[in-house]
Design a protein around this motif. Sequence first.
Motif, PDB file in Angstrom:
ATOM      1  N   ILE A 169      41.024  38.618  40.322  1.00  0.00           N
ATOM      2  CA  ILE A 169      41.874  37.746  41.122  1.00  0.00           C
ATOM      3  C   ILE A 169      42.826  38.621  41.948  1.00  0.00           C
ATOM      4  O   ILE A 169      43.179  39.727  41.537  1.00  0.00           O
ATOM      5  N   PRO A 170      43.241  38.132  43.120  1.00  0.00           N
ATOM      6  CA  PRO A 170      44.227  38.888  43.908  1.00  0.00           C
ATOM      7  C   PRO A 170      45.621  38.703  43.324  1.00  0.00           C
ATOM      8  O   PRO A 170      45.952  37.635  42.798  1.00  0.00           O
ATOM      9  N   ILE A 171      46.447  39.735  43.429  1.00  0.00           N
ATOM     10  CA  ILE A 171      47.815  39.675  42.907  1.00  0.00           C
ATOM     11  C   ILE A 171      48.778  40.326  43.896  1.00  0.00           C
ATOM     12  O   ILE A 171      48.372  41.122  44.756  1.00  0.00           O
ATOM     13  N   CYS A 172      50.058  39.981  43.762  1.00  0.00           N
ATOM     14  CA  CYS A 172      51.071  40.593  44.618  1.00  0.00           C
ATOM     15  C   CYS A 172      52.378  40.733  43.836  1.00  0.00           C
ATOM     16  O   CYS A 172      52.530  40.173  42.747  1.00  0.00           O
ATOM     17  N   GLY A 173      53.307  41.493  44.407  1.00  0.00           N
ATOM     18  CA  GLY A 173      54.645  41.612  43.834  1.00  0.00           C
ATOM     19  C   GLY A 173      55.579  40.577  44.439  1.00  0.00           C
ATOM     20  O   GLY A 173      55.197  39.783  45.309  1.00  0.00           O
ATOM     21  N   ALA A 174      56.844  40.603  44.001  1.00  0.00           N
ATOM     22  CA  ALA A 174      57.815  39.589  44.431  1.00  0.00           C
ATOM     23  C   ALA A 174      58.041  39.603  45.936  1.00  0.00           C
ATOM     24  O   ALA A 174      58.335  38.554  46.540  1.00  0.00           O
ATOM     25  N   ALA A 175      57.884  40.751  46.578  1.00  0.00           N
ATOM     26  CA  ALA A 175      58.137  40.842  48.023  1.00  0.00           C
ATOM     27  C   ALA A 175      57.135  40.025  48.833  1.00  0.00           C
ATOM     28  O   ALA A 175      57.405  39.683  49.993  1.00  0.00           O
ATOM     29  N   PHE A 176      55.989  39.713  48.260  1.00  0.00           N
ATOM     30  CA  PHE A 176      54.956  38.952  48.980  1.00  0.00           C
ATOM     31  C   PHE A 176      54.736  37.584  48.328  1.00  0.00           C
ATOM     32  O   PHE A 176      53.652  37.009  48.424  1.00  0.00           O
ATOM     33  N   ALA A 177      55.771  37.067  47.690  1.00  0.00           N
ATOM     34  CA  ALA A 177      55.638  35.821  46.932  1.00  0.00           C
ATOM     35  C   ALA A 177      55.252  34.634  47.807  1.00  0.00           C
ATOM     36  O   ALA A 177      54.747  33.620  47.300  1.00  0.00           O
ATOM     37  N   ARG A 254      58.670  37.152  34.891  1.00  0.00           N
ATOM     38  CA  ARG A 254      59.045  38.186  33.928  1.00  0.00           C
ATOM     39  C   ARG A 254      58.278  39.485  34.170  1.00  0.00           C
ATOM     40  O   ARG A 254      58.825  40.570  34.048  1.00  0.00           O
ATOM     41  N   THR A 255      56.986  39.371  34.516  1.00  0.00           N
ATOM     42  CA  THR A 255      56.152  40.563  34.686  1.00  0.00           C
ATOM     43  C   THR A 255      56.269  41.189  36.072  1.00  0.00           C
ATOM     44  O   THR A 255      55.954  42.361  36.257  1.00  0.00           O
ATOM     45  N   GLY A 256      56.697  40.379  37.074  1.00  0.00           N
ATOM     46  CA  GLY A 256      56.735  40.877  38.446  1.00  0.00           C
ATOM     47  C   GLY A 256      55.386  40.911  39.119  1.00  0.00           C
ATOM     48  O   GLY A 256      55.244  41.462  40.210  1.00  0.00           O
ATOM     49  N   ILE A 257      54.361  40.305  38.497  1.00  0.00           N
ATOM     50  CA  ILE A 257      53.014  40.232  39.049  1.00  0.00           C
ATOM     51  C   ILE A 257      52.666  38.763  39.292  1.00  0.00           C
ATOM     52  O   ILE A 257      52.690  37.945  38.365  1.00  0.00           O
ATOM     53  N   PHE A 258      52.337  38.425  40.547  1.00  0.00           N
ATOM     54  CA  PHE A 258      52.083  37.038  40.925  1.00  0.00           C
ATOM     55  C   PHE A 258      50.614  36.864  41.335  1.00  0.00           C
ATOM     56  O   PHE A 258      50.141  37.554  42.253  1.00  0.00           O
TER      57      PHE A 258
END
Length: 302
Positions: A169-177, A254-258
């Motif tokens: 699956i694709p994931i992003c950090g908080a900056a690309f929420a 909590r993890t910072g991974i979205f």
Amino acid sequence: MNISYDSYRVFYYAAKYKSFSKAAAALYNTQPNVTRIIRRLEAELDCALFFRSAQGVRLTPEGEKIFAHIAIAFENIEAAEAEVSSDRSLQSGILHIAASGLALRGCLLQVLAQYRSEYPRVRIYLTNHSTPQGLAAVQNGLADFAVVTEGSVIPDSLMKKQIGEIQDIPICGAAFAELTHETVSLSRLVDYPIVGLTEGTSSHDFYSRLFLSHDLPYNPDVEVETIDQVLPVVRSNLGIGFVPREMLFGEPERTGIFPIALSEPIPPRSIYLFQRKNQPLSIAAKRLQQMLLEPPLQKAVH
């Protein structure tokens, strides 16, 4: 001289127990047969090997010399037989496994946990490789087998068996929420920095084909060596990554991974076990191979 192994075997036990009758019992034979074989051996060597008396037998000087060499050989044989017997019951043994990070997360760790609980005395050497490196390790005899995703070039000397699937699956950090608020297309992700594995890995090949099938370029802005490096790089907001669903634990806040919902489905990726053709596996390796090839339900309840 062409003296048989059986003659020396009888001599070894007679010398070890200092008795022809005890040697016969240890060999499941009869004393007359032991006596006859010892006499024949003495005739072949043209010397007496034992002093006989009513109290039993003891070695002559010539017999001592023969026994000093024979004992080493037979003790090594007995040790080898004991080791093989121990391996057969998996009370000992060694496993060498080359695994990619994807395969490790996808199915290998779960099966290894089951294997370890059943056979705790087997030593496991697990090395982390890209698919090409894992295949090379097996080809060069450095690993019993490789558990990896399929690469673009499979050596003719290896055979493969599918043992599972993983779903990326694709994931992003908080900056690309903002990408997590709705379903997005693959073409939209191209506008963001991409984090991917280095060229030559099966993951790089897989995503190159996936993007190309949608007429999109695949040019990662950040390249890493292993799948385990993707999470911290994405968490640091260096770009959009792709990882197996099994790698995500806990709430995104909590993890910072979205996780990102993608409109185009990412095909599942197969995990394969590769081993050398016509190369027998050790007993320990063969048992793990059997467990890896079991259907998923059997693996779960094993």
